[in-house]
Structure formats: C-alpha cells, structure tokens
Design a protein around this motif. Structure first.
Motif, short mmCIF file in Angstrom:
data_model
loop_
_atom_site.label_atom_id
_atom_site.label_comp_id
_atom_site.label_asym_id
_atom_site.label_seq_id
_atom_site.Cartn_x
_atom_site.Cartn_y
_atom_site.Cartn_z
N ASP A 113 58.17 48.18 29.93
CA ASP A 113 59.48 47.61 30.25
C ASP A 113 60.54 48.64 30.61
O ASP A 113 61.61 48.29 31.08
N ASP A 114 60.28 49.93 30.37
CA ASP A 114 61.27 50.97 30.61
C ASP A 114 61.19 51.43 32.06
O ASP A 114 60.53 52.41 32.40
N THR A 115 61.86 50.68 32.95
CA THR A 115 61.81 50.99 34.38
C THR A 115 63.22 51.20 34.92
O THR A 115 64.20 50.78 34.32
N SER B 160 69.02 44.14 40.23
CA SER B 160 69.27 44.99 39.07
C SER B 160 68.71 44.43 37.77
O SER B 160 68.86 45.04 36.71
N ASP B 161 68.07 43.27 37.84
CA ASP B 161 67.47 42.69 36.65
C ASP B 161 66.32 43.58 36.17
O ASP B 161 65.71 44.30 36.96
N PRO B 162 66.01 43.55 34.88
CA PRO B 162 64.89 44.35 34.37
C PRO B 162 63.59 44.00 35.09
O PRO B 162 63.36 42.87 35.47
N TYR C 199 60.86 50.44 42.23
CA TYR C 199 61.15 50.77 40.83
C TYR C 199 60.19 51.86 40.37
O TYR C 199 59.10 52.02 40.91
N CYS D 237 58.51 53.45 36.66
CA CYS D 237 58.32 53.28 35.22
C CYS D 237 58.56 54.62 34.54
O CYS D 237 57.96 55.64 34.92
N LYS E 111 65.43 51.16 38.79
CA LYS E 111 65.41 50.85 40.22
C LYS E 111 65.74 52.12 40.99
O LYS E 111 66.68 52.84 40.65
N THR F 18 59.25 44.81 34.95
CA THR F 18 58.13 45.31 34.17
C THR F 18 57.13 45.96 35.12
O THR F 18 56.80 45.37 36.16
#
Length: 67
Positions: free
Chosen positions: A35-37, A25-27, A6, A8, A39, A29
């Motif tokens: 939190d704005d990441t 695909s889940d959020p 991932y 950021c 994949k 951190t």
C-alpha cells in the motif's frame, strides 16, 4: 481515461493505473499488494508545429491606402 504512473516504496515496482482525473491522487496498491505507493510526475510530450500567423493588414485603414 487518463493513465497514471505509480511507484511502490516497499518493493520499488513501477506500475500504471487508468483512473478518472478526480481519483489520480487516491491511494493505489501495487500489483504485489503493497500500500505504500507514490504517484510519479509524468512528462507529456506534444509534437507538431503551429500554423503560421495570419498576415495582418498594414497602414492606417487595416491594409487599405488612406489618402
């Protein structure tokens, strides 16, 4: 368990997480707490060589000689 990479969008950090495929695909951190990441698409290289194909028979009877 698969590892996913991932990035950021806030700080630009790239990090990996081990998680089940169903959660890929889940959020996520980032380690700094943003939190704005997103994949990343991972390229998987698989090496090796394939075994040669088994020879097949020829002729009209699967390799025998039909007269």
């Amino acid at each position: 368990m698969p590892r996913y990479e991932y990035r950021c969008r806030t700080c630009g950090d790239t990090f990996e997480l081990s998680r089940p495929m169903a959660e890929s695909s889940d959020p996520a951190t980032c380690p700094v707490g943003h939190d704005d990441t997103v994949k990343l698409l991972s390229a998987v290289a698989v090496g090796g060589s394939a075994a040669p194909a088994a020879p097949t028979g020829g002729g009209c009877c699967g390799g025998g000689c039909c007269g």
